[in-house]
Scaffold this motif. Structure first.
Motif, PDB file in Angstrom:
ATOM      1  N   ASN A 263       3.192  -0.626   1.857  1.00  0.00           N
ATOM      2  CA  ASN A 263       2.231  -1.967   2.006  1.00  0.00           C
ATOM      3  C   ASN A 263       2.020  -1.863   0.545  1.00  0.00           C
ATOM      4  OD1 ASN A 263      -0.008  -0.147   1.654  1.00  0.00           O
ATOM      5  ND2 ASN A 263       0.027  -0.102   3.689  1.00  0.00           N
ATOM      6  N   GLU A 264       1.145  -2.888   0.260  1.00  0.00           N
ATOM      7  CA  GLU A 264       0.720  -3.339  -1.183  1.00  0.00           C
ATOM      8  C   GLU A 264      -0.099  -2.230  -1.658  1.00  0.00           C
ATOM      9  OE1 GLU A 264      -1.361  -7.063  -1.799  1.00  0.00           O
ATOM     10  OE2 GLU A 264       0.336  -8.373  -1.394  1.00  0.00           O
ATOM     11  N   GLY A 265      -0.993  -1.749  -1.073  1.00  0.00           N
ATOM     12  CA  GLY A 265      -1.744  -0.475  -1.684  1.00  0.00           C
ATOM     13  C   GLY A 265      -0.898   0.738  -1.895  1.00  0.00           C
ATOM     14  N   GLU A 266       0.080   1.271  -0.905  1.00  0.00           N
ATOM     15  CA  GLU A 266       0.927   2.354  -1.150  1.00  0.00           C
ATOM     16  C   GLU A 266       1.486   1.721  -2.312  1.00  0.00           C
ATOM     17  OE1 GLU A 266       1.072   3.511   3.580  1.00  0.00           O
ATOM     18  OE2 GLU A 266       2.750   2.252   2.646  1.00  0.00           O
ATOM     19  N   GLN A 267       2.355   0.889  -2.430  1.00  0.00           N
ATOM     20  CA  GLN A 267       3.173   0.435  -3.658  1.00  0.00           C
ATOM     21  C   GLN A 267       2.361   0.408  -4.741  1.00  0.00           C
ATOM     22  OE1 GLN A 267       4.372  -3.529  -2.533  1.00  0.00           O
ATOM     23  NE2 GLN A 267       6.557  -2.753  -2.117  1.00  0.00           N
ATOM     24  N   ALA A 268       1.270   0.030  -5.063  1.00  0.00           N
ATOM     25  CA  ALA A 268       0.481   0.228  -6.181  1.00  0.00           C
ATOM     26  C   ALA A 268       0.170   1.622  -6.518  1.00  0.00           C
ATOM     27  CB  ALA A 268      -1.031  -0.711  -5.930  1.00  0.00           C
ATOM     28  N   ARG A 269      -0.330   2.149  -5.815  1.00  0.00           N
ATOM     29  CA  ARG A 269      -0.699   3.755  -5.921  1.00  0.00           C
ATOM     30  C   ARG A 269       0.334   4.697  -6.153  1.00  0.00           C
ATOM     31  NH1 ARG A 269      -4.173   2.229  -1.842  1.00  0.00           N
ATOM     32  NH2 ARG A 269      -6.366   1.849  -2.728  1.00  0.00           N
ATOM     33  N   ALA A 270       1.622   4.350  -5.490  1.00  0.00           N
ATOM     34  CA  ALA A 270       2.795   5.364  -5.863  1.00  0.00           C
ATOM     35  C   ALA A 270       3.318   4.795  -7.258  1.00  0.00           C
ATOM     36  CB  ALA A 270       3.975   4.825  -4.765  1.00  0.00           C
ATOM     37  N   ALA A 271       3.204   3.605  -7.449  1.00  0.00           N
ATOM     38  CA  ALA A 271       3.630   3.284  -8.715  1.00  0.00           C
ATOM     39  C   ALA A 271       2.689   3.773 -10.004  1.00  0.00           C
ATOM     40  CB  ALA A 271       3.585   1.590  -9.156  1.00  0.00           C
ATOM     41  N   GLY A 272       1.322   3.758  -9.619  1.00  0.00           N
ATOM     42  CA  GLY A 272       0.307   4.574 -10.491  1.00  0.00           C
ATOM     43  C   GLY A 272       0.905   5.941 -10.748  1.00  0.00           C
ATOM     44  N   ALA A 273       1.297   6.773  -9.613  1.00  0.00           N
ATOM     45  CA  ALA A 273       1.465   7.909  -9.539  1.00  0.00           C
ATOM     46  C   ALA A 273       2.946   8.279 -10.422  1.00  0.00           C
ATOM     47  CB  ALA A 273       1.773   8.870  -8.278  1.00  0.00           C
ATOM     48  N   ILE A 274       3.640   7.396 -10.259  1.00  0.00           N
ATOM     49  CA  ILE A 274       4.933   7.440 -11.081  1.00  0.00           C
ATOM     50  C   ILE A 274       4.615   7.127 -12.420  1.00  0.00           C
ATOM     51  CG2 ILE A 274       7.049   6.391 -11.476  1.00  0.00           C
ATOM     52  CD1 ILE A 274       7.515   5.985  -8.423  1.00  0.00           C
TER      53      ILE A 274
END
Length: 321
Positions: A263-274
């Motif tokens: 979802n939007e939140g997961e995508q944002a945080r996953a991209a941040g972790a990457i």
């Protein structure tokens, strides 16, 4: 039955011990219904229920705690429950009650600690230590309720410090990530997500073995558990030593998967972790191998501001190779 709740509330104060116990049990069941919760509060049921938490027999205490747990679901009633001094009595039950009473009291504290002012009262009344103790020595239901309470309490920076300083405060949360039921895993991941906001906790979470189960939740948890796990890893990945552990535990592949499908939140945080992980050359090769580059490029085309910023940062790092 019309007018059935008022006499039950009256029995909480006037009846003998057996009658009070049964009346509290009946109110516990009635409080499962939203319409009844408002009537119980209107008829003055909160104060005598709170009174039973400390002066009733074990069964009465359990029934009263369960009733307050059910009533505290209602945001409009939470303030009245706290105003009657319930939190100190609930903390007492978490410390000294039987298993059933502990579970119900922890559940009530979980609900009440959604309110910032109540979080401070829970901490002031010494509620952190007994809640932490429940994480490792209670039933699955009690563990889930205690973890949920700690998740809510750990939103507060001052209370996070108390939880972290508590003997064994982080270790049992890490344990629940693997062995708890779904509710407990989700709540434990939420608490660790909050605790990972503070840099001094990063090393403790890693030392207690928290990285592997957080990585596991990225692909096998429910949506809320995944959201908490990816947020925790995002917070932890600012630490260079922990980035190596995340990569070693296979964290990059599921993070790329969340960039694609979360979802939007997961995508944002996953991209941040990457983005954080891509600061290290070894990780950049893994990100590329796992298909991270096209996933990040696709994310930049979406209407998700934080995700686009994080994806751009990650792509900039990846372009260094």
């Amino acid at each position: 039955q019309q007018g059935g709740i008022a006499p039950l509330v009256g029995l909480l104060s006037r009846g003998n011990e057996e009658t009070q116990t049964k009346a509290a049990g009946a109110i516990l069941e009635l409080a499962l219904d939203a319409a009844n919760r408002a009537v119980i509060a209107k008829e003055g049921g909160i104060a005598p229920l709170v009174g039973l938490l400390s002066r009733g027999n074990e069964e009465a205490q359990g029934n009263a705690a369960g009733a307050i747990w059910n009533l505290s679901i209602d945001d409009t009633i939470e303030a009245a429950i706290a105003k009657e001094g319930s939190i100190a009595a609930l903390v007492g039950l978490v410390s000294r009650g039987n298993e059933e009473a502990q579970t119900k009291a922890a559940g009530a504290i979980r609900n009440l600690s959604c309110v910032p002012a109540n979080r401070a009262i829970v901490a002031k009344e010494g509620g952190i230590a007994p809640l932490v103790a429940l994480l490792s020595r209670a039933s699955e239901s009690a563990q889930a309720c205690a973890a949920g309470a700690i998740w809510n309490l750990s939103v507060d920076a001052t209370i996070r410090a108390v939880i972290a300083k508590q003997q064994g405060g982080i270790a049992p949360l890490v344990g629940l990530l693997s062995r708890g039921n779904e509710e407990a895993q989700t709540a434990a991941a939420g608490a660790i997500r909050n605790l990972a906001v503070d840099a001094p906790n990063h090393a403790v979470i890693a030392k207690e073995g928290g990285i592997a189960p957080l990585v596991g939740l990225l692909s096998r948890g429910n949506e809320k558990a995944q959201g908490n796990a990816v947020a925790a890893i995002y917070n932890l990945s600012v630490n260079a030593a922990i980035r190596a552990v995340i990569a070693k535990e296979g964290g990059i592949a599921p993070l790329v998967g969340l960039v694609r499908r979360g979802n939007e939140g997961e995508q944002a945080r996953a991209a941040g972790a990457i983005w954080n992980l891509s600061k290290d050359a070894t990780n950049r090769a893994i990100i590329a191998k796992e298909g991270g580059i096209p996933a990040l490029v696709a994310l930049q085309r979406q209407n998700n501001k934080l995700a686009k910023i994080n994806a751009a940062g990650a792509l900039e790092n990846l372009a260094a190779d």
